[in-house]
Design a protein around this motif. Sequence first.
Motif, short mmCIF file in Angstrom:
data_model
loop_
_atom_site.label_atom_id
_atom_site.label_comp_id
_atom_site.label_asym_id
_atom_site.label_seq_id
_atom_site.Cartn_x
_atom_site.Cartn_y
_atom_site.Cartn_z
N MET A 1 0.83 -1.18 0.00
CA MET A 1 0.00 0.00 0.00
C MET A 1 0.88 1.25 0.00
O MET A 1 1.86 1.33 0.73
N ARG A 2 0.49 2.21 -0.82
CA ARG A 2 1.26 3.45 -0.89
C ARG A 2 1.04 4.30 0.35
O ARG A 2 -0.01 4.25 0.98
N ASP A 3 2.03 5.09 0.65
CA ASP A 3 1.98 6.03 1.77
C ASP A 3 0.96 7.11 1.46
O ASP A 3 1.17 7.94 0.58
N SER A 4 -0.16 7.11 2.16
CA SER A 4 -1.23 8.08 1.88
C SER A 4 -0.83 9.50 2.25
O SER A 4 -1.42 10.46 1.75
N GLU A 5 0.16 9.66 3.10
CA GLU A 5 0.62 11.00 3.50
C GLU A 5 1.43 11.68 2.41
O GLU A 5 1.65 12.89 2.46
N LYS A 47 12.62 13.06 -23.25
CA LYS A 47 12.36 11.65 -22.92
C LYS A 47 11.20 11.53 -21.95
O LYS A 47 11.11 12.26 -20.97
N GLN A 48 10.31 10.60 -22.22
CA GLN A 48 9.22 10.30 -21.30
C GLN A 48 9.76 9.36 -20.22
O GLN A 48 10.37 8.34 -20.53
N ILE A 49 9.53 9.72 -18.98
CA ILE A 49 10.01 8.88 -17.89
C ILE A 49 8.88 8.66 -16.89
O ILE A 49 7.95 9.46 -16.78
N PHE A 50 8.98 7.56 -16.19
CA PHE A 50 8.06 7.27 -15.10
C PHE A 50 8.65 7.89 -13.85
O PHE A 50 9.79 7.61 -13.48
N ILE A 51 7.89 8.76 -13.21
CA ILE A 51 8.39 9.46 -12.04
C ILE A 51 7.78 8.84 -10.79
O ILE A 51 6.56 8.86 -10.62
N LYS A 52 8.62 8.29 -9.94
CA LYS A 52 8.15 7.72 -8.68
C LYS A 52 7.93 8.85 -7.67
O LYS A 52 8.71 9.80 -7.61
N ASP A 53 6.85 8.74 -6.92
CA ASP A 53 6.50 9.79 -5.96
C ASP A 53 7.63 10.11 -4.99
O ASP A 53 7.93 11.28 -4.75
N ASP A 54 8.26 9.10 -4.44
CA ASP A 54 9.30 9.36 -3.44
C ASP A 54 10.50 10.06 -4.03
O ASP A 54 11.10 10.93 -3.41
N GLU A 55 10.85 9.72 -5.28
CA GLU A 55 11.98 10.37 -5.94
C GLU A 55 11.64 11.82 -6.28
O GLU A 55 12.47 12.71 -6.13
N PHE A 56 10.40 12.05 -6.74
CA PHE A 56 9.98 13.40 -7.08
C PHE A 56 9.87 14.26 -5.82
O PHE A 56 10.23 15.44 -5.83
N GLU A 57 9.42 13.67 -4.74
CA GLU A 57 9.34 14.39 -3.47
C GLU A 57 10.72 14.86 -3.03
O GLU A 57 10.90 16.01 -2.61
#
Length: 76
Positions: A1-5, A47-57
């Motif tokens: 489950m993803r971190d809802s915060e 380039k199109q990339i998949f951005i992970k929430d934690d990396e973008f944060e």
Amino acid sequence: MRDSERISRIASLIAQIWELQKETNFLQLIETLKGDYSMQQTGSVEKQIFIKDDEFEKFLEEHLNDLIRENQNNLR
């Protein structure tokens, strides 16, 4: 489950960044942040990339800290 915060944290970082760049439109800000992140990761904004929430944060935190430092230096 993803971190809802994560949603609140990321939205807060974007709001803080936007406050420091009030002249920027919201979607312009989002596109610029996405492009800067892509350039940092791949060396290209094309380039199109998949951005992970934690990396973008983490990127947003660094970006915000850079803006704060720039503003402090401009006040001197």
